[in-house]
Design a protein around this motif. Sequence first.
Motif, mmCIF file in Angstrom:
data_model
loop_
_atom_site.group_PDB
_atom_site.id
_atom_site.type_symbol
_atom_site.label_atom_id
_atom_site.label_comp_id
_atom_site.label_asym_id
_atom_site.label_seq_id
_atom_site.Cartn_x
_atom_site.Cartn_y
_atom_site.Cartn_z
ATOM 1 N N PHE A 164 0.810 -1.334 -0.108
ATOM 2 C CA PHE A 164 -0.028 0.058 -0.017
ATOM 3 C C PHE A 164 0.642 1.386 -0.012
ATOM 4 N N LYS A 165 2.080 1.139 0.032
ATOM 5 C CA LYS A 165 2.832 2.321 0.249
ATOM 6 C C LYS A 165 3.805 2.494 -1.215
ATOM 7 N N GLU A 166 3.651 1.484 -2.190
ATOM 8 C CA GLU A 166 4.046 1.591 -3.351
ATOM 9 C C GLU A 166 3.625 2.795 -4.267
ATOM 10 N N THR A 167 4.348 3.216 -5.125
ATOM 11 C CA THR A 167 4.035 4.397 -5.993
ATOM 12 C C THR A 167 4.010 4.093 -7.488
ATOM 13 N N GLU A 168 3.285 4.731 -8.246
ATOM 14 C CA GLU A 168 3.409 4.095 -9.538
ATOM 15 C C GLU A 168 4.724 4.762 -10.232
ATOM 16 N N VAL A 169 5.387 3.829 -11.091
ATOM 17 C CA VAL A 169 6.469 3.913 -12.286
ATOM 18 C C VAL A 169 5.811 4.288 -13.409
ATOM 19 N N MET A 170 5.231 3.152 -14.043
ATOM 20 C CA MET A 170 4.984 3.089 -15.364
ATOM 21 C C MET A 170 3.694 2.225 -15.567
ATOM 22 N N VAL A 171 2.794 2.769 -16.574
ATOM 23 C CA VAL A 171 1.586 1.922 -16.919
ATOM 24 C C VAL A 171 1.663 1.826 -18.340
ATOM 25 N N ALA A 172 1.371 0.435 -18.738
ATOM 26 C CA ALA A 172 1.480 0.428 -20.366
ATOM 27 C C ALA A 172 0.328 -0.533 -20.831
ATOM 28 N N MET A 173 -0.344 -0.352 -21.846
ATOM 29 C CA MET A 173 -1.025 -1.225 -22.516
ATOM 30 C C MET A 173 -0.843 -1.141 -23.948
ATOM 31 N N GLY A 174 -0.458 -2.038 -24.737
ATOM 32 C CA GLY A 174 -0.324 -2.177 -26.140
ATOM 33 C C GLY A 174 0.872 -0.961 -26.563
ATOM 34 N N SER A 175 0.874 -0.264 -27.319
ATOM 35 C CA SER A 175 1.875 0.844 -27.719
ATOM 36 C C SER A 175 1.563 2.352 -26.808
ATOM 37 N N ARG A 176 0.443 2.136 -25.875
ATOM 38 C CA ARG A 176 0.405 3.350 -25.060
ATOM 39 C C ARG A 176 1.023 3.000 -23.871
ATOM 40 N N HIS A 177 1.644 3.962 -23.456
ATOM 41 C CA HIS A 177 2.290 3.804 -21.901
ATOM 42 C C HIS A 177 2.475 5.356 -21.400
ATOM 43 N N ARG A 178 2.743 5.349 -20.058
ATOM 44 C CA ARG A 178 2.657 6.673 -19.040
ATOM 45 C C ARG A 178 3.697 6.171 -18.288
ATOM 46 N N SER A 179 4.743 7.142 -17.984
ATOM 47 C CA SER A 179 5.567 7.076 -16.673
ATOM 48 C C SER A 179 5.340 8.146 -15.682
ATOM 49 N N TYR A 180 5.757 8.143 -14.620
ATOM 50 C CA TYR A 180 5.379 9.192 -13.652
ATOM 51 C C TYR A 180 6.516 9.578 -12.853
ATOM 52 N N GLY A 181 6.442 10.728 -12.018
ATOM 53 C CA GLY A 181 7.511 11.160 -11.062
ATOM 54 C C GLY A 181 8.792 11.429 -11.671
ATOM 55 N N SER A 182 9.635 11.169 -11.083
ATOM 56 C CA SER A 182 11.050 11.259 -11.262
ATOM 57 C C SER A 182 11.534 10.154 -12.048
ATOM 58 N N PHE A 183 10.553 9.238 -12.567
ATOM 59 C CA PHE A 183 10.828 8.247 -13.437
ATOM 60 C C PHE A 183 10.431 8.683 -15.068
ATOM 61 N N ARG A 184 9.782 9.703 -15.164
ATOM 62 C CA ARG A 184 9.159 10.320 -16.414
ATOM 63 C C ARG A 184 10.196 10.496 -17.276
ATOM 64 N N GLY A 185 10.093 9.751 -18.474
ATOM 65 C CA GLY A 185 11.294 10.124 -19.492
ATOM 66 C C GLY A 185 12.409 9.020 -19.487
ATOM 67 N N ARG A 186 12.288 8.350 -18.240
ATOM 68 C CA ARG A 186 13.469 7.552 -18.212
ATOM 69 C C ARG A 186 13.343 6.034 -17.993
ATOM 70 N N VAL A 187 11.998 5.718 -18.238
ATOM 71 C CA VAL A 187 11.872 4.351 -18.152
ATOM 72 C C VAL A 187 10.975 3.705 -19.670
ATOM 73 N N ARG A 188 11.250 2.608 -19.892
ATOM 74 C CA ARG A 188 10.442 1.924 -20.873
ATOM 75 C C ARG A 188 10.367 0.198 -20.917
ATOM 76 N N LEU A 189 9.478 -0.210 -21.545
ATOM 77 C CA LEU A 189 9.273 -1.638 -21.551
ATOM 78 C C LEU A 189 10.376 -2.364 -22.621
ATOM 79 N N ARG A 190 11.114 -3.193 -22.271
ATOM 80 C CA ARG A 190 12.079 -4.003 -23.086
ATOM 81 C C ARG A 190 11.432 -4.683 -24.415
ATOM 82 N N ARG A 191 10.173 -5.340 -24.167
ATOM 83 C CA ARG A 191 9.415 -5.994 -25.140
ATOM 84 C C ARG A 191 10.499 -6.644 -26.258
ATOM 85 N N SER A 192 11.457 -7.595 -25.559
ATOM 86 C CA SER A 192 12.265 -8.342 -26.449
ATOM 87 C C SER A 192 11.921 -9.291 -27.032
ATOM 88 N N ALA A 193 10.570 -9.821 -26.446
ATOM 89 C CA ALA A 193 9.853 -11.334 -26.906
ATOM 90 C C ALA A 193 8.609 -11.097 -26.645
#
Length: 390
Positions: free
Chosen positions: A116-145
């Motif tokens: 319950f103390k966790e905070t969001e980093v990233m949410v993604a569905m298909g090609s849509r994604h959104r990152s939050y807070g200090s992670f904005r612009g620094r995170v992505r999904l690898r999707r290598s397979a």
Amino acid sequence: MSFAAAMLSLPRPLLVTCVYLLLLPGCQGRILGYTNGFHYQDISNGNGHGEIYFNGIRLHVESPQSSVSATRGSTVTLPCHYHYEPELTIPRKTRVKWSWLPANTMTPQVSADAFFKETEVMVAMGSRHRSYGSFRGRVRLRRSAPGDMSLVINELQVNDTGRYRCEVIDGLEDDSVTVDLELRGVVFPYYSQKGRYHYNFFRAQKECQDQDATLATFEQLFTAWEEGLDWCNAGWLADGTVQYPITIPRDGCGGKNLAPGLRSYGQRDRVLHRYDAFCFAASVKGTVYFLENTTKLNFTEAIQACSSDGSQIAKVGQLYAAWKLMGLDHCDAGWLADGSVRYPITKARANCGPSQPGVRSFGFPPQYLKFGVYCYRSMLCFNAGQIKPY
């Protein structure tokens, strides 16, 4: 009479019971448009009538590593994969959510309520994604397979450490796995020029930051203790507790009868109470070196000598990181930016202090005394087109 009118005509207790039964799994009634923030209705994988076909199929989310370690400024990948049992022939819509529990909240007391103390980093569905807070612009999904939802974090920061949760959602089914992210570095005790126990929590934070470090977490201090750190003065940690590591039990350090380990004072008043600090230094983006000079220098001369060499006088955290992570070994004592005099030894030998590796300290001698100096040059700084080697 319509179904709705019939329902409304029921006595209130019976009406509540009927509504409850309609909400139970497997009941004929369905509540369309159900959402808890993930918009499940968009990924129901059903037939368009609110019916979700998931009988006999199990969603699994796994990670081959329970923990990952990296250095500050690097790119790190937190592995997460999902699959179905039995395997599916037709792709399904899924949503992935990465969340984060910061390391400074991960104390031994944090367990069942940690989620319950966790905070969001990233949410993604298909090609849509959104990152939050200090992670904005620094995170992505690898999707290598297929099924790869591993999180890639760029420009890793000191405060990125902690426990990350990878949650995959398919309709009303979901599963998750956690991966701990640790920063490779070194813990060192730090105290005031006036002596021990002069810092409240906020001053301890600032002192570590001034030395290119942060307050250590419980896990970082515990790891340092496992590696042999023994220090009898109590210091602040990032979670607001005060502790100290003992490998050799003795009087004045908890007593001879206590087992080795971390001695804890627990949570202390962050404003009123005074202790030392345990700082954590990660990798250095540059070079720490002993400035070879024919003469010894006082503190003012040492600062000027590094500046003349195209560098800055090194900070304590930079010296510790260079010693621990880059193998800096030099037997000459030298000034540092805080007015202390130290030298790093990775291969213990005669006339270079104790028989164990470590950073030797002369404390804070009068600044008119003369020693060598350790300088720090950023990788972006050049002197005649060259970066000075160790």
